[in-house]
Design a protein around this motif. Sequence first.
Motif, PDB file in Angstrom:
ATOM      1  N   ILE A  82      67.539 -26.148 -27.917  1.00 32.95           N
ATOM      2  CA  ILE A  82      67.094 -25.419 -29.100  1.00 32.95           C
ATOM      3  C   ILE A  82      68.266 -24.632 -29.656  1.00 32.95           C
ATOM      4  O   ILE A  82      69.055 -24.052 -28.901  1.00 32.95           O
ATOM      5  CB  ILE A  82      65.946 -24.446 -28.744  1.00 32.95           C
ATOM      6  N   THR A  83      68.397 -24.602 -30.981  1.00 29.89           N
ATOM      7  CA  THR A  83      69.425 -23.783 -31.609  1.00 29.89           C
ATOM      8  C   THR A  83      68.900 -23.222 -32.920  1.00 29.89           C
ATOM      9  O   THR A  83      67.848 -23.637 -33.410  1.00 29.89           O
ATOM     10  CB  THR A  83      70.715 -24.592 -31.854  1.00 29.89           C
ATOM     11  N   VAL A  84      69.642 -22.282 -33.484  1.00 32.11           N
ATOM     12  CA  VAL A  84      69.384 -21.756 -34.821  1.00 32.11           C
ATOM     13  C   VAL A  84      70.557 -22.109 -35.709  1.00 32.11           C
ATOM     14  O   VAL A  84      71.723 -21.975 -35.311  1.00 32.11           O
ATOM     15  CB  VAL A  84      69.166 -20.222 -34.797  1.00 32.11           C
ATOM     16  N   VAL A  85      70.244 -22.583 -36.904  1.00 33.11           N
ATOM     17  CA  VAL A  85      71.254 -22.865 -37.926  1.00 33.11           C
ATOM     18  C   VAL A  85      71.029 -21.897 -39.073  1.00 33.11           C
ATOM     19  O   VAL A  85      69.938 -21.852 -39.643  1.00 33.11           O
ATOM     20  CB  VAL A  85      71.150 -24.320 -38.432  1.00 33.11           C
ATOM     21  N   LYS A  86      72.044 -21.112 -39.393  1.00 28.27           N
ATOM     22  CA  LYS A  86      71.951 -20.138 -40.471  1.00 28.27           C
ATOM     23  C   LYS A  86      72.989 -20.470 -41.541  1.00 28.27           C
ATOM     24  O   LYS A  86      74.191 -20.522 -41.259  1.00 28.27           O
ATOM     25  CB  LYS A  86      72.191 -18.726 -39.933  1.00 28.27           C
ATOM     26  N   ASN A  87      72.499 -20.704 -42.760  1.00 25.27           N
ATOM     27  CA  ASN A  87      73.399 -20.974 -43.899  1.00 25.27           C
ATOM     28  C   ASN A  87      74.448 -22.026 -43.535  1.00 25.27           C
ATOM     29  O   ASN A  87      75.642 -21.849 -43.776  1.00 25.27           O
ATOM     30  CB  ASN A  87      74.105 -19.690 -44.349  1.00 25.27           C
ATOM     31  N   GLY A  88      74.001 -23.119 -42.925  1.00 22.21           N
ATOM     32  CA  GLY A  88      74.950 -24.130 -42.474  1.00 22.21           C
ATOM     33  C   GLY A  88      74.257 -25.441 -42.179  1.00 22.21           C
ATOM     34  O   GLY A  88      73.149 -25.704 -42.665  1.00 22.21           O
ATOM     35  N   SER A  89      74.889 -26.258 -41.348  1.00 22.06           N
ATOM     36  CA  SER A  89      74.352 -27.590 -41.069  1.00 22.06           C
ATOM     37  C   SER A  89      74.724 -28.032 -39.662  1.00 22.06           C
ATOM     38  O   SER A  89      75.660 -27.512 -39.043  1.00 22.06           O
ATOM     39  CB  SER A  89      74.885 -28.598 -42.090  1.00 22.06           C
ATOM     40  N   VAL A  90      73.960 -29.005 -39.164  1.00 22.50           N
ATOM     41  CA  VAL A  90      74.277 -29.699 -37.917  1.00 22.50           C
ATOM     42  C   VAL A  90      74.105 -31.190 -38.154  1.00 22.50           C
ATOM     43  O   VAL A  90      73.306 -31.603 -39.009  1.00 22.50           O
ATOM     44  CB  VAL A  90      73.389 -29.249 -36.734  1.00 22.50           C
ATOM     45  N   ALA A  91      74.833 -31.995 -37.381  1.00 22.72           N
ATOM     46  CA  ALA A  91      74.746 -33.448 -37.520  1.00 22.72           C
ATOM     47  C   ALA A  91      74.580 -34.080 -36.146  1.00 22.72           C
ATOM     48  O   ALA A  91      75.190 -33.631 -35.162  1.00 22.72           O
ATOM     49  CB  ALA A  91      75.998 -33.985 -38.206  1.00 22.72           C
ATOM     50  N   PHE A  92      73.748 -35.115 -36.085  1.00 21.90           N
ATOM     51  CA  PHE A  92      73.480 -35.843 -34.853  1.00 21.90           C
ATOM     52  C   PHE A  92      73.958 -37.285 -35.003  1.00 21.90           C
ATOM     53  O   PHE A  92      73.797 -37.890 -36.072  1.00 21.90           O
ATOM     54  CB  PHE A  92      71.979 -35.848 -34.547  1.00 21.90           C
ATOM     55  N   PRO A  93      74.518 -37.884 -33.953  1.00 23.44           N
ATOM     56  CA  PRO A  93      74.999 -39.262 -34.046  1.00 23.44           C
ATOM     57  C   PRO A  93      73.855 -40.265 -34.135  1.00 23.44           C
ATOM     58  O   PRO A  93      72.700 -39.950 -33.829  1.00 23.44           O
ATOM     59  CB  PRO A  93      75.803 -39.446 -32.765  1.00 23.44           C
ATOM     60  N   ALA A  94      74.197 -41.485 -34.524  1.00 23.25           N
ATOM     61  CA  ALA A  94      73.188 -42.520 -34.749  1.00 23.25           C
ATOM     62  C   ALA A  94      72.410 -42.871 -33.485  1.00 23.25           C
ATOM     63  O   ALA A  94      71.263 -43.321 -33.568  1.00 23.25           O
ATOM     64  CB  ALA A  94      73.856 -43.772 -35.324  1.00 23.25           C
ATOM     65  N   GLU A  95      73.004 -42.676 -32.322  1.00 26.51           N
ATOM     66  CA  GLU A  95      72.316 -43.051 -31.084  1.00 26.51           C
ATOM     67  C   GLU A  95      71.286 -42.026 -30.631  1.00 26.51           C
ATOM     68  O   GLU A  95      70.623 -42.214 -29.601  1.00 26.51           O
ATOM     69  CB  GLU A  95      73.331 -43.287 -29.961  1.00 26.51           C
ATOM     70  N   TRP A 145      65.137 -30.378 -29.971  1.00 26.67           N
ATOM     71  CA  TRP A 145      65.273 -31.821 -29.772  1.00 26.67           C
ATOM     72  C   TRP A 145      65.401 -32.137 -28.289  1.00 26.67           C
ATOM     73  O   TRP A 145      65.602 -31.258 -27.459  1.00 26.67           O
ATOM     74  CB  TRP A 145      66.465 -32.373 -30.552  1.00 26.67           C
ATOM     75  N   ASP A 146      65.307 -33.418 -27.955  1.00 28.49           N
ATOM     76  CA  ASP A 146      65.404 -33.897 -26.583  1.00 28.49           C
ATOM     77  C   ASP A 146      66.810 -33.649 -26.046  1.00 28.49           C
ATOM     78  O   ASP A 146      67.795 -34.046 -26.673  1.00 28.49           O
ATOM     79  CB  ASP A 146      65.070 -35.394 -26.560  1.00 28.49           C
ATOM     80  N   ARG A 147      66.905 -33.021 -24.873  1.00 26.36           N
ATOM     81  CA  ARG A 147      68.215 -32.638 -24.341  1.00 26.36           C
ATOM     82  C   ARG A 147      69.098 -33.832 -23.997  1.00 26.36           C
ATOM     83  O   ARG A 147      70.324 -33.687 -23.897  1.00 26.36           O
ATOM     84  CB  ARG A 147      68.085 -31.727 -23.127  1.00 26.36           C
ATOM     85  N   ARG A 148      68.523 -35.025 -23.823  1.00 27.99           N
ATOM     86  CA  ARG A 148      69.356 -36.186 -23.514  1.00 27.99           C
ATOM     87  C   ARG A 148      70.271 -36.545 -24.678  1.00 27.99           C
ATOM     88  O   ARG A 148      71.240 -37.283 -24.502  1.00 27.99           O
ATOM     89  CB  ARG A 148      68.474 -37.386 -23.153  1.00 27.99           C
ATOM     90  N   ASN A 149      69.966 -36.016 -25.883  1.00 26.21           N
ATOM     91  CA  ASN A 149      70.838 -36.253 -27.031  1.00 26.21           C
ATOM     92  C   ASN A 149      72.059 -35.343 -27.032  1.00 26.21           C
ATOM     93  O   ASN A 149      72.963 -35.525 -27.862  1.00 26.21           O
ATOM     94  CB  ASN A 149      70.053 -36.048 -28.333  1.00 26.21           C
ATOM     95  N   GLY A 150      72.107 -34.358 -26.159  1.00 27.69           N
ATOM     96  CA  GLY A 150      73.257 -33.476 -26.091  1.00 27.69           C
ATOM     97  C   GLY A 150      73.326 -32.527 -27.284  1.00 27.69           C
ATOM     98  O   GLY A 150      72.314 -32.210 -27.908  1.00 27.69           O
ATOM     99  N   PHE A 151      74.547 -32.096 -27.579  1.00 29.16           N
ATOM    100  CA  PHE A 151      74.757 -31.097 -28.621  1.00 29.16           C
ATOM    101  C   PHE A 151      75.191 -31.751 -29.921  1.00 29.16           C
ATOM    102  O   PHE A 151      75.978 -32.706 -29.913  1.00 29.16           O
ATOM    103  CB  PHE A 151      75.811 -30.085 -28.179  1.00 29.16           C
ATOM    104  N   PRO A 152      74.728 -31.238 -31.063  1.00 25.22           N
ATOM    105  CA  PRO A 152      75.153 -31.783 -32.371  1.00 25.22           C
ATOM    106  C   PRO A 152      76.531 -31.266 -32.735  1.00 25.22           C
ATOM    107  O   PRO A 152      77.061 -30.352 -32.105  1.00 25.22           O
ATOM    108  CB  PRO A 152      74.087 -31.232 -33.326  1.00 25.22           C
ATOM    109  N   SER A 153      77.107 -31.842 -33.777  1.00 21.32           N
ATOM    110  CA  SER A 153      78.333 -31.312 -34.334  1.00 21.32           C
ATOM    111  C   SER A 153      77.951 -30.318 -35.439  1.00 21.32           C
ATOM    112  O   SER A 153      76.930 -30.455 -36.097  1.00 21.32           O
ATOM    113  CB  SER A 153      79.210 -32.425 -34.900  1.00 21.32           C
ATOM    114  N   ARG A 154      78.816 -29.297 -35.627  1.00 18.87           N
ATOM    115  CA  ARG A 154      78.519 -28.252 -36.604  1.00 18.87           C
ATOM    116  C   ARG A 154      79.740 -28.028 -37.480  1.00 18.87           C
ATOM    117  O   ARG A 154      80.850 -28.248 -37.064  1.00 18.87           O
ATOM    118  CB  ARG A 154      78.152 -26.929 -35.920  1.00 18.87           C
TER     119      ARG A 154
END
Length: 209
Positions: A126-139, A200-209
Motif C-alpha cells: 500500500i502507498t499514497v501518491v500525492k500530486n504525482g504518479s506511479v507506473a507498473f510494468p506490463a507483467e 495491490w498484490d505484493r508479488r508485483n513489487g514496487f512501482p516506479s515513481r
Amino acid sequence: MGKCVIFCSAEFDALVQPLAAEDFVIAADGGLRHTEKLGVVPNEILGDFDSLGFTPEGANVFPVEKDDTDSMLAVRRGLALGYREFLLYGSVDGPRLDHTVANFQTLQFLSDHGAVGYLIGRDTIITVVKNGSVAFPAESRGILSVFCMGPDARGVTERGLYYALEDAVLTSGFPLGASNHFTGREAEVSVKNGSLLLLWDRRNGFPSR
C-alpha cells in the motif's frame, strides 16, 4: 542514501527485496521479533514495548501514553535522519484494525513531508501518491484499488487498467476506484491535486515513481 526499513508488529511472510548495506533498519516494538527471525540486526530499536512485552537492552523507550503510534515514532526518526523512502513491514495484517488505519495516515504524513512510504503485509503493498504518479510494468497481475485520501482528489487518471479514468475526481465518500485490474499492459495512476491510497498484490513489487 538507502531506505529506512521499519519492522512493525503485524504479520508478513518475507522481504519483498533484500536489505541493502546503506539501509537504516528500525525495529518498532514487536517488530523486533521479525528482525530476530530474519537474522537482521536493527540499527535502532524503539517503542513503548507493550506489544513485545519486555524492554530490549539499548532500546529507545517511549511511554505508552503518547500521541504517536510506534510506527509513527519510527517514521519520525527516519525523517530526522534524512531518509526519504520508507518500507514498513508488518504494518497491515495485525489484530488491530485501528493500527492499520493509523498506518494509512502515516503514509499520508510521509507524503506531506516530501517522502515516499510503503506498507507491506502478507499479500498486499500500500502507498499514497500525492500530486504525482506511479507506473507498473506490463507483467503486473491482479487487482489495483485506488481510493481518495482526505479532500477530493482532482485530475485522477488511470491508464493501462481494465477501468480507465481520465482527469477525473475521486472523493472520500464513494469507492469508485475499488477493484480495478491489471491487463498485461503498462499501467499508470496519477493525480494532479490531492492524495490517493493505492493497494495491490505484493508479488508485483514496487512501482516506479
